[in-house]
Write a protein that holds these residues in place. Structure first.
Motif, PDB file in Angstrom:
ATOM      1  N   LEU A  33       0.826  -1.204   0.000  1.00 48.00           N
ATOM      2  CA  LEU A  33       0.000   0.000   0.000  1.00 48.00           C
ATOM      3  C   LEU A  33       0.865   1.260   0.000  1.00 48.00           C
ATOM      4  CD1 LEU A  33      -2.809  -0.992   2.543  1.00 48.00           C
ATOM      5  CD2 LEU A  33      -2.991  -0.812   0.044  1.00 48.00           C
ATOM      6  N   SER A  34       1.980   1.221   0.718  1.00 50.41           N
ATOM      7  CA  SER A  34       2.884   2.378   0.757  1.00 50.41           C
ATOM      8  C   SER A  34       3.423   2.695  -0.630  1.00 50.41           C
ATOM      9  CB  SER A  34       4.053   2.115   1.718  1.00 50.41           C
ATOM     10  OG  SER A  34       3.589   1.907   3.029  1.00 50.41           O
ATOM     11  N   ILE A  35       3.733   1.667  -1.393  1.00 53.44           N
ATOM     12  CA  ILE A  35       4.255   1.873  -2.744  1.00 53.44           C
ATOM     13  C   ILE A  35       3.143   2.260  -3.714  1.00 53.44           C
ATOM     14  CG2 ILE A  35       5.364   0.731  -4.714  1.00 53.44           C
ATOM     15  CD1 ILE A  35       6.936  -0.962  -2.716  1.00 53.44           C
ATOM     16  N   THR A  36       2.011   1.562  -3.618  1.00 60.99           N
ATOM     17  CA  THR A  36       0.914   1.776  -4.566  1.00 60.99           C
ATOM     18  C   THR A  36       0.270   3.147  -4.413  1.00 60.99           C
ATOM     19  OG1 THR A  36       0.449  -0.605  -4.554  1.00 60.99           O
ATOM     20  CG2 THR A  36      -1.263   0.856  -5.431  1.00 60.99           C
ATOM     21  N   LEU A  37       0.074   3.600  -3.178  1.00 58.06           N
ATOM     22  CA  LEU A  37      -0.675   4.831  -2.926  1.00 58.06           C
ATOM     23  C   LEU A  37       0.182   6.093  -2.985  1.00 58.06           C
ATOM     24  CD1 LEU A  37      -2.972   3.616   0.003  1.00 58.06           C
ATOM     25  CD2 LEU A  37      -3.463   3.683  -2.448  1.00 58.06           C
ATOM     26  N   ASN A  38       1.490   5.938  -3.160  1.00 55.08           N
ATOM     27  CA  ASN A  38       2.379   7.099  -3.262  1.00 55.08           C
ATOM     28  C   ASN A  38       2.991   7.129  -4.654  1.00 55.08           C
ATOM     29  OD1 ASN A  38       2.791   8.347  -0.313  1.00 55.08           O
ATOM     30  ND2 ASN A  38       2.614   6.127  -0.129  1.00 55.08           N
ATOM     31  N   SER A  39       2.525   8.048  -5.473  1.00 56.45           N
ATOM     32  CA  SER A  39       2.976   8.098  -6.868  1.00 56.45           C
ATOM     33  C   SER A  39       4.473   8.320  -6.982  1.00 56.45           C
ATOM     34  CB  SER A  39       2.233   9.213  -7.618  1.00 56.45           C
ATOM     35  OG  SER A  39       2.449  10.476  -6.999  1.00 56.45           O
ATOM     36  N   ILE A  40       5.056   9.009  -6.009  1.00 59.94           N
ATOM     37  CA  ILE A  40       6.485   9.278  -6.062  1.00 59.94           C
ATOM     38  C   ILE A  40       7.297   7.992  -5.907  1.00 59.94           C
ATOM     39  CG2 ILE A  40       6.895   9.660  -3.596  1.00 59.94           C
ATOM     40  CD1 ILE A  40       8.586  12.107  -4.453  1.00 59.94           C
ATOM     41  N   MET A  41       6.660   6.933  -5.387  1.00 57.08           N
ATOM     42  CA  MET A  41       7.348   5.660  -5.199  1.00 57.08           C
ATOM     43  C   MET A  41       7.117   4.712  -6.373  1.00 57.08           C
ATOM     44  SD  MET A  41       6.836   4.938  -1.129  1.00 57.08           S
ATOM     45  CE  MET A  41       8.065   3.637  -1.125  1.00 57.08           C
ATOM     46  N   HIS A  42       6.491   5.193  -7.425  1.00 55.55           N
ATOM     47  CA  HIS A  42       6.272   4.364  -8.604  1.00 55.55           C
ATOM     48  C   HIS A  42       7.528   4.380  -9.464  1.00 55.55           C
ATOM     49  CE1 HIS A  42       1.603   4.962  -8.290  1.00 55.55           C
ATOM     50  NE2 HIS A  42       2.136   4.319  -7.250  1.00 55.55           N
ATOM     51  N   THR A  43       8.476   3.546  -9.112  1.00 57.86           N
ATOM     52  CA  THR A  43       9.750   3.461  -9.818  1.00 57.86           C
ATOM     53  C   THR A  43       9.992   2.018 -10.248  1.00 57.86           C
ATOM     54  OG1 THR A  43      11.022   3.003  -7.808  1.00 57.86           O
ATOM     55  CG2 THR A  43      10.669   5.324  -8.388  1.00 57.86           C
ATOM     56  N   SER A  44      10.980   1.845 -11.123  1.00 61.17           N
ATOM     57  CA  SER A  44      11.317   0.501 -11.582  1.00 61.17           C
ATOM     58  C   SER A  44      11.815  -0.363 -10.422  1.00 61.17           C
ATOM     59  CB  SER A  44      12.374   0.581 -12.684  1.00 61.17           C
ATOM     60  OG  SER A  44      13.537   1.263 -12.218  1.00 61.17           O
ATOM     61  N   SER A  45      12.616   0.223  -9.535  1.00 59.69           N
ATOM     62  CA  SER A  45      13.122  -0.535  -8.384  1.00 59.69           C
ATOM     63  C   SER A  45      11.977  -1.052  -7.522  1.00 59.69           C
ATOM     64  CB  SER A  45      14.057   0.338  -7.536  1.00 59.69           C
ATOM     65  OG  SER A  45      15.195   0.712  -8.259  1.00 59.69           O
ATOM     66  N   ASN A  46      10.971  -0.229  -7.309  1.00 57.94           N
ATOM     67  CA  ASN A  46       9.847  -0.650  -6.487  1.00 57.94           C
ATOM     68  C   ASN A  46       8.964  -1.675  -7.185  1.00 57.94           C
ATOM     69  OD1 ASN A  46      10.589   0.863  -4.275  1.00 57.94           O
ATOM     70  ND2 ASN A  46       9.359   2.643  -4.854  1.00 57.94           N
ATOM     71  N   CYS A  47       9.028  -1.734  -8.532  1.00 59.57           N
ATOM     72  CA  CYS A  47       8.354  -2.820  -9.242  1.00 59.57           C
ATOM     73  C   CYS A  47       8.972  -4.162  -8.860  1.00 59.57           C
ATOM     74  CB  CYS A  47       8.449  -2.610 -10.750  1.00 59.57           C
ATOM     75  SG  CYS A  47       7.379  -1.328 -11.404  1.00 59.57           S
ATOM     76  N   TYR A  48      10.292  -4.173  -8.750  1.00 59.65           N
ATOM     77  CA  TYR A  48      10.971  -5.395  -8.317  1.00 59.65           C
ATOM     78  C   TYR A  48      10.641  -5.716  -6.864  1.00 59.65           C
ATOM     79  CZ  TYR A  48      13.647  -4.520 -12.576  1.00 59.65           C
ATOM     80  OH  TYR A  48      14.005  -4.285 -13.878  1.00 59.65           O
ATOM     81  N   VAL A  49      10.532  -4.687  -6.040  1.00 63.16           N
ATOM     82  CA  VAL A  49      10.157  -4.900  -4.645  1.00 63.16           C
ATOM     83  C   VAL A  49       8.747  -5.486  -4.553  1.00 63.16           C
ATOM     84  CG1 VAL A  49       9.674  -3.752  -2.444  1.00 63.16           C
ATOM     85  CG2 VAL A  49      11.685  -3.096  -3.771  1.00 63.16           C
ATOM     86  N   LEU A  95      15.500   2.095 -16.244  1.00 60.73           N
ATOM     87  CA  LEU A  95      14.780   2.832 -15.203  1.00 60.73           C
ATOM     88  C   LEU A  95      13.304   3.044 -15.537  1.00 60.73           C
ATOM     89  CD1 LEU A  95      17.427   5.500 -14.127  1.00 60.73           C
ATOM     90  CD2 LEU A  95      16.720   3.435 -12.911  1.00 60.73           C
ATOM     91  N   LYS A  96      12.879   2.605 -16.707  1.00 57.65           N
ATOM     92  CA  LYS A  96      11.463   2.722 -17.063  1.00 57.65           C
ATOM     93  C   LYS A  96      10.644   1.665 -16.335  1.00 57.65           C
ATOM     94  CE  LYS A  96      12.122   4.611 -21.735  1.00 57.65           C
ATOM     95  NZ  LYS A  96      11.908   4.378 -23.182  1.00 57.65           N
ATOM     96  N   ILE A  97       9.485   2.071 -15.843  1.00 52.80           N
ATOM     97  CA  ILE A  97       8.604   1.123 -15.153  1.00 52.80           C
ATOM     98  C   ILE A  97       8.156   0.020 -16.110  1.00 52.80           C
ATOM     99  CG2 ILE A  97       6.373   0.867 -14.010  1.00 52.80           C
ATOM    100  CD1 ILE A  97       6.719   3.613 -12.833  1.00 52.80           C
ATOM    101  N   SER A  98       7.929   0.374 -17.368  1.00 50.23           N
ATOM    102  CA  SER A  98       7.494  -0.625 -18.345  1.00 50.23           C
ATOM    103  C   SER A  98       8.541  -1.722 -18.519  1.00 50.23           C
ATOM    104  CB  SER A  98       7.209   0.050 -19.694  1.00 50.23           C
ATOM    105  OG  SER A  98       8.365   0.717 -20.183  1.00 50.23           O
ATOM    106  N   THR A  99       9.812  -1.351 -18.488  1.00 46.30           N
ATOM    107  CA  THR A  99      10.882  -2.342 -18.595  1.00 46.30           C
ATOM    108  C   THR A  99      10.867  -3.283 -17.400  1.00 46.30           C
ATOM    109  OG1 THR A  99      12.272  -0.779 -19.831  1.00 46.30           O
ATOM    110  CG2 THR A  99      13.374  -2.670 -18.822  1.00 46.30           C
ATOM    111  N   ALA A 100      10.687  -2.721 -16.209  1.00 46.25           N
ATOM    112  CA  ALA A 100      10.646  -3.546 -15.002  1.00 46.25           C
ATOM    113  C   ALA A 100       9.453  -4.499 -15.029  1.00 46.25           C
ATOM    114  CB  ALA A 100      10.585  -2.655 -13.764  1.00 46.25           C
ATOM    115  N   ILE A 101       8.307  -4.019 -15.478  1.00 47.13           N
ATOM    116  CA  ILE A 101       7.107  -4.860 -15.545  1.00 47.13           C
ATOM    117  C   ILE A 101       7.319  -6.018 -16.518  1.00 47.13           C
ATOM    118  CG2 ILE A 101       4.683  -4.916 -16.233  1.00 47.13           C
ATOM    119  CD1 ILE A 101       4.405  -2.083 -15.156  1.00 47.13           C
ATOM    120  N   LYS A 102       7.936  -5.715 -17.664  1.00 45.50           N
ATOM    121  CA  LYS A 102       8.211  -6.774 -18.645  1.00 45.50           C
ATOM    122  C   LYS A 102       9.180  -7.801 -18.066  1.00 45.50           C
ATOM    123  CE  LYS A 102       7.538  -3.744 -22.653  1.00 45.50           C
ATOM    124  NZ  LYS A 102       8.218  -3.036 -23.768  1.00 45.50           N
ATOM    125  N   GLY A 103      10.216  -7.321 -17.367  1.00 41.77           N
ATOM    126  CA  GLY A 103      11.184  -8.237 -16.766  1.00 41.77           C
ATOM    127  C   GLY A 103      10.559  -9.122 -15.707  1.00 41.77           C
TER     128      GLY A 103
END
Length: 312
Positions: free
Chosen positions: A71-87, A156-164
């Motif tokens: 929830l901390s990652i999802t509800l905070n747009s500033i935390m929408h990063t590729s690293s947090n996709c892996y988290v 660093l793109k979120i789309s790249t992290a999602i694909k990975g």
């Protein structure tokens, strides 16, 4: 997964008659195992009431921490990063691990038996976690050591992290299903060889990659410090977080697999070591969120914001 009622509470390490052929019993004639498992055969050492309480604590604590992290990652747009996709992917892997204590809590409290393949649960969580951690290490290496690389912006793109992440989960689902299918058709000795080969692919080789990536990243940080006279703050925070994730994984998820490999190679059994390392796996869903809460600056800020709102 089917749900059936059971007359007797069962536990993952409570011994019941195995539904598999006797050649899968590789301790003694009286050795019995949990249902739907060939590799995770455990002789109980810790008392059943203690195991039940530990499972309940790990389930409630692990689920609560991972939900709050998500929830901390999802509800905070500033935390929408590729690293947090892996988290987030590691968090989903944690929920796979939590299926095991969930099964035991249902057996203990509700007298409901959830039938699940614990081999698949542990192998899926292990393989997906180690591959996601490799991606996280690769991203950190590129960000810190290859600042001018054309790959940097792409990684660093979120789309790249999602694909990975999607590729890793699909790959692991297929590979683990194939591995477990092989266990159905080979004798004990061949099964051991397959398990050890799988461990080389998902443990030895990845560990070598992680060591190299962390060495080069730390070397670059040391060089940067010698040039500018101080540690680069953002890079060192990223590296400390990465080291925390790596250490947490290797201290909780890896020992059980190593113990199993040693058993298959030496045919010497240590029931206490097996059960302790088995419990350590179930602690990983607690360790990862704690590491994130400690090292994530934005997560700590979320705590402060929530406290301010609650006192307003």
């Amino acid at each position: 997964m089917s749900i059936t009622t059971s007359d007797n509470n069962e536990h993952d390490v409570k011994m019941i008659e195995s539904p598999f052929p006797r050649h899968f019993h590789f301790q003694t004639e009286d050795t019995v195992t949990t249902s739907f498992t060939k590799m995770n055969i455990i002789t109980p050492v810790i008392s059943k009431p203690a195991r039940n309480i530990m499972d309940l604590i790990m389930l409630v604590t692990g689920a609560s921490l991972n939900v709050f992290l998500g929830l901390s990652i999802t509800l905070n747009s500033i935390m929408h990063t590729s690293s947090n996709c892996y988290v987030m992917s590691l968090m989903f892997s944690n929920f796979v691990v939590l299926l095991e204590p969930l099964k035991q809590v249902f057996d203990w409290i509700f007298d409901i038996h959830l039938e699940m393949n614990l081999d698949y649960v542990f192998m899926m969580s292990f393989s997906t976690s180690v591959l996601i951690i490799i991606l996280l290490n690769v991203e950190t290496y590129v960000v810190i050591c290859q600042k001018n690389s054309p790959l940097r912006n792409t990684l660093l793109k979120i789309s790249t992290a999602i694909k990975g992440v999607s590729f890793i989960w699909i790959l692991c689902i297929m590979l683990i299903a194939m591995e477990l299918h092989l266990y159905e058709h080979f004798q004990k000795e061949i099964i051991h060889d397959i398990y050890i080969s799988s461990s080389v692919m998902f443990l030895i080789f990845p560990s070598f990659i992680l060591i190299l990536l962390n060495y080069f990243t730390l070397y670059d940080l040391i060089i940067s410090k010698s040039i500018i006279g101080a540690w680069p703050s953002e890079d060192i925070k990223r590296f400390i977080f990465l080291v925390g994730v790596n250490v947490g994984f290797f201290l909780t998820m890896v020992p059980y697999r190593i113990v199993r490999i040693i058993i298959f190679i030496t045919q010497s059994y240590n029931d206490m070591a097996i059960e302790i390392t088995y419990i350590m796996i179930k602690m990983h869903p607690i360790i990862l969120p704690i590491i994130c809460f400690i090292t994530f600056k934005r997560t700590r800020q979320t705590f402060k914001d929530n406290d301010a709102l609650s006192t307003a």
